[in-house]
Design an enzyme around this catalytic site. Structure first.
Site, mmCIF file in Angstrom:
data_model
loop_
_atom_site.group_PDB
_atom_site.id
_atom_site.type_symbol
_atom_site.label_atom_id
_atom_site.label_comp_id
_atom_site.label_asym_id
_atom_site.label_seq_id
_atom_site.Cartn_x
_atom_site.Cartn_y
_atom_site.Cartn_z
ATOM 1 N N ASP A 57 37.106 -2.074 66.648
ATOM 2 C CA ASP A 57 37.128 -3.080 65.580
ATOM 3 C C ASP A 57 36.063 -2.830 64.526
ATOM 4 O O ASP A 57 35.956 -3.577 63.549
ATOM 5 C CB ASP A 57 36.993 -4.496 66.155
ATOM 6 C CG ASP A 57 35.681 -4.743 66.868
ATOM 7 O OD1 ASP A 57 35.213 -3.838 67.601
ATOM 8 O OD2 ASP A 57 35.106 -5.838 66.711
ATOM 9 N N HIS A 164 30.421 -10.400 63.000
ATOM 10 C CA HIS A 164 31.342 -11.403 63.530
ATOM 11 C C HIS A 164 30.879 -12.806 63.170
ATOM 12 O O HIS A 164 29.673 -13.075 63.062
ATOM 13 C CB HIS A 164 31.440 -11.307 65.061
ATOM 14 C CG HIS A 164 32.106 -10.076 65.554
ATOM 15 N ND1 HIS A 164 33.475 -9.972 65.693
ATOM 16 C CD2 HIS A 164 31.597 -8.876 65.952
ATOM 17 C CE1 HIS A 164 33.776 -8.766 66.156
ATOM 18 N NE2 HIS A 164 32.647 -8.088 66.318
#
Length: 251
Positions: A57, A164
């Site tokens: 990711d 994040h």
């Protein structure tokens, strides 16, 4: 200083877009499609990519981007990174849009994890989050504690661009560790309001993290006592870190 904005990806990832005029770099492009769309919509020319670590990711979009643009790809030299052109190990200084960027080795989440520091800003991938830190998938508590120490030594007004949107979730755990921390209580209210309005909690401010993030507060009496209630590892800094990281894993 270049301008910084984010490109959302997946469920909660931030791909950081660095721009100066029509010149652009990106940090941790896990998905090429939203990056390509943003670059094309804004008429930007991609010149380079910064990768913090090897998880998909964070690097999954590199191959497609490197096919479309002749980019430089700076990445950990001891991890497997697609299309890496400039392997790094920490301690280097690189040029990004005319700014000198210092490369920091911050192992813990992964063994080769890097962070990129330019005056006033740190791009730290999954090492430090809002009110939290990354899981220790590869490194040791000693390594991650040392990496967090190196980040904590930066100026308090440093903006932390993590990868994040985890702050609100992490604040619940931080309050379990330090329920009497009034600064932390106020931050939880503020972040809840931001998220309810659909606004990001990132970038973070390092000084606020040092006042509210339990993983940067492992010598504070309240954090030490909370750690001792959950593990018998001792009151040393690394032992406290290990105890609260383990607690967080199962929270």
């Amino acid at each position: 200083m270049f301008e910084v904005s984010f490109i959302p990806a997946f469920k909660d990832n931030y791909i950081w877009l660095l721009t100066q005029g029509k010149r652009a770099w990106v940090v941790d492009p896990g998905d090429a499609a939203p990056v390509q769309a943003r670059l094309e919509a804004d008429g930007l020319d991609l010149e380079g990519i910064l990768i913090t670590h090897h998880h998909p990711d964070h690097q999954g979009g590199v191959a497609a981007l490197a096919t479309q643009w002749p980019v430089k790809v700076y990445a950990p030299g001891n991890e497997s990174i697609t299309a890496c052109t400039h392997p790094l190990f920490g301690g280097e200084s690189i040029d990004v849009l005319g700014q000198r960027v210092q490369v920091m080795a911050v192992p813990g989440h992964t063994l080769g994890h890097l962070a990129y520091y330019v005056d006033g800003a740190l791009f730290c991938g999954d090492t430090l989050f809002g009110a939290g830190c990354g899981r220790l998938f590869e490194g040791s508590p000693e390594q991650m504690s040392g990496s967090l120490d190196s980040i904590a030594a930066l100026p308090d007004d440093t903006l932390i661009y993590c990868a994040h949107e985890y702050t609100q979730m992490n604040l619940g755990f931080a309050l379990a560790v330090e329920p009497g921390n009034e600064v932390l209580q106020a931050r939880a209210v503020q972040v809840a309001a931001l998220r309810a309005a659909g606004r990001p909690s990132v970038p973070l401010v390092l000084g606020e993290e040092k006042a509210t993030n339990p993983f940067l507060r492992c010598t504070q009496p309240a954090v030490v006592q909370a750690a001792l209630r959950h593990a018998a590892g001792g009151s040393g800094k690394v032992a406290v870190f290990a105890a609260i990281r383990s607690w967080r894993n199962n929270f």
